[in-house]
Write a protein that holds these residues in place. Structure first.
Motif, PDB file in Angstrom:
ATOM      1  N   LYS A 322     -16.995  -1.691 -23.375  1.00 56.02           N
ATOM      2  CA  LYS A 322     -16.992  -2.769 -22.385  1.00 56.02           C
ATOM      3  C   LYS A 322     -18.261  -2.693 -21.541  1.00 56.02           C
ATOM      4  CE  LYS A 322     -12.605  -4.104 -23.130  1.00 56.02           C
ATOM      5  NZ  LYS A 322     -12.291  -3.202 -24.259  1.00 56.02           N
ATOM      6  N   PRO A 323     -18.762  -3.824 -21.082  1.00 54.02           N
ATOM      7  CA  PRO A 323     -19.906  -3.805 -20.152  1.00 54.02           C
ATOM      8  C   PRO A 323     -19.479  -3.270 -18.794  1.00 54.02           C
ATOM      9  CG  PRO A 323     -19.071  -6.037 -20.407  1.00 54.02           C
ATOM     10  CD  PRO A 323     -18.326  -5.201 -21.398  1.00 54.02           C
ATOM     11  N   ASP A 324     -20.462  -2.862 -18.002  1.00 59.48           N
ATOM     12  CA  ASP A 324     -20.149  -2.285 -16.688  1.00 59.48           C
ATOM     13  C   ASP A 324     -19.410  -3.256 -15.789  1.00 59.48           C
ATOM     14  OD1 ASP A 324     -21.245   0.157 -17.306  1.00 59.48           O
ATOM     15  OD2 ASP A 324     -23.237  -0.337 -16.500  1.00 59.48           O
ATOM     16  N   TYR A 325     -19.622  -4.552 -15.993  1.00 57.40           N
ATOM     17  CA  TYR A 325     -18.978  -5.522 -15.106  1.00 57.40           C
ATOM     18  C   TYR A 325     -17.537  -5.831 -15.517  1.00 57.40           C
ATOM     19  CZ  TYR A 325     -20.486  -8.735 -18.838  1.00 57.40           C
ATOM     20  OH  TYR A 325     -20.692  -9.338 -20.047  1.00 57.40           O
ATOM     21  N   TYR A 326     -17.095  -5.285 -16.647  1.00 55.66           N
ATOM     22  CA  TYR A 326     -15.736  -5.575 -17.105  1.00 55.66           C
ATOM     23  C   TYR A 326     -14.706  -4.992 -16.150  1.00 55.66           C
ATOM     24  CZ  TYR A 326     -11.646  -5.867 -20.156  1.00 55.66           C
ATOM     25  OH  TYR A 326     -10.410  -6.154 -20.668  1.00 55.66           O
ATOM     26  N   ARG A 327     -13.677  -5.772 -15.850  1.00 53.83           N
ATOM     27  CA  ARG A 327     -12.615  -5.339 -14.932  1.00 53.83           C
ATOM     28  C   ARG A 327     -11.330  -5.107 -15.726  1.00 53.83           C
ATOM     29  NH1 ARG A 327     -13.700  -9.596  -9.911  1.00 53.83           N
ATOM     30  NH2 ARG A 327     -15.803  -8.850  -9.443  1.00 53.83           N
ATOM     31  N   TYR A 328     -10.932  -3.883 -15.790  1.00 53.65           N
ATOM     32  CA  TYR A 328      -9.771  -3.523 -16.603  1.00 53.65           C
ATOM     33  C   TYR A 328      -8.479  -4.003 -15.952  1.00 53.65           C
ATOM     34  CZ  TYR A 328     -12.870  -0.519 -19.311  1.00 53.65           C
ATOM     35  OH  TYR A 328     -13.881  -0.048 -20.116  1.00 53.65           O
TER      36      TYR A 328
END
Length: 328
Positions: A322-328
């Motif tokens: 996932k990219p760093d901006y992805y919010r789990y």
């Protein structure tokens, strides 16, 4: 029963050791060690390579120090590693909150009205656990996004003033100050249960209750009697209920947090020159590794991407996924 003076004394014992020993790394949980080192022993920070912090409140303090240019060593924000905040804060509190309330009061949760203050990760876990036992759970929030999340999850979002006189259980999970004030406490019903799982005991205005008689029912459980004869049940004197009235989170979920702490400490120790006196988060590759290390224990098996699948979505087959901006 520990006083503020005792608490400070205990922290200082971790700063001064035999034979003139002093720390060269700091591992903090709440920000108090960091605060005392910066305010009382700034000269000792010259030999400290860095620090790691794993609580929301502690990270908030670090960010404030960075903004004011007061941070004297590099710091890792462990709290915002996904394998900490989405596990310790959410799944840990989902189990340990009710454990603390049950051990302290033996009350039946079903059919009670419970107010959870804050719908961050801690509040989400608390709300889920109370609802799973049959409570009617209400949420208070200042953040419109968290409030909308609560509403979409099926919780009614209210103001405390609208429900304070009718609710049975109050759980603060905000990390803020005087979320439950003296007037709120006075308005509660007889035998209302009041507790905190956010951070410090000042989420609830416990100091204002010192003017009333206290009856200790058992360790960490007190009746506070008001002038009209009403009594509320205060747990852990307003400190963390899952620690004061139970044994905290299960060890497995804490292993996620502590693995992040260790990785942060290793990173700072091995590569101190890479970091300025700022607040950093662990790279996603390490976050994924923490999760990977715990999967075998619970019998979970990962699906492996083929080379073609990895190329199709533009990732390395070994992660990060996932990219760093992805919010789990």
């Amino acid at each position: 029963g520990e006083t503020e003076e005792d608490y400070t004394w205990c922290i200082e014992q971790t700063i001064h050791g035999p034979g003139g020993w002093h720390p060269n790394m700091l591992l903090d949980d709440g920000g108090d060690l960091t605060k005392i080192m910066h305010e009382n022993f700034p000269e000792l920070l010259e030999q400290v390579k860095g620090l790691s912090e794993e609580t929301t409140t502690g990270v908030h303090r670090l960010m404030e120090m960075e903004r004011r240019n007061e941070l004297k060593v590099p710091a890792f924000n462990v709290n915002d590693s996904v394998t900490k905040s989405k596990f310790d804060n959410l799944y840990g509190c989902r189990e340990s909150l009710v454990d603390g309330i049950k051990r302290a009061t033996d009350v039946m949760i079903a059919a009670k009205t419970a107010v959870v203050f804050g719908f961050g990760d801690v509040g989400k876990g608390c709300a889920q656990s109370l609802r799973s036992l049959g409570a009617n759970v209400l949420i208070t929030e200042i953040d419109p996004i968290c409030a909308l999340q609560a509403a979409m999850a099926g919780f009614r979002v209210v103001t405390l003033e609208d429900v304070v006189s009718s609710a049975d259980i109050f759980v603060t999970a905000t990390g803020n100050y005087h979320v439950i004030g003296h007037d709120h406490l006075c308005a509660m019903k007889d035998q209302a249960i009041v507790c905190n799982i956010g951070h410090f005991d000042n989420e609830i205005d416990v100091a204002s209750l010192k003017q009333y008689p206290w009856e200790n029912i058992k360790p960490q459980v007190d009746h506070v009697r008001f002038p009209d004869g009403k009594r509320i049940i205060l747990l852990a004197e307003g400190r963390l209920v899952n620690l004061g009235c139970a044994t905290g989170h299960p060890s497995f979920v804490m292993s996620n947090s502590f693995t992040n702490q260790v990785l942060a400490q290793v990173e700072l120790w091995k590569y101190p020159d890479r970091y300025e006196n700022k607040v950093y988060v662990l790279p996603k590759t390490l976050d994924e590794e923490v999760a990977r290390l715990h999967l075998e224990k619970i019998g979970a098996k990962l699906t492996r991407l083929t080379a073609e699948q990895a190329e199709y979505i533009g990732v390395d087959p070994n992660g990060p996924y996932k990219p760093d901006y992805y919010r789990y």
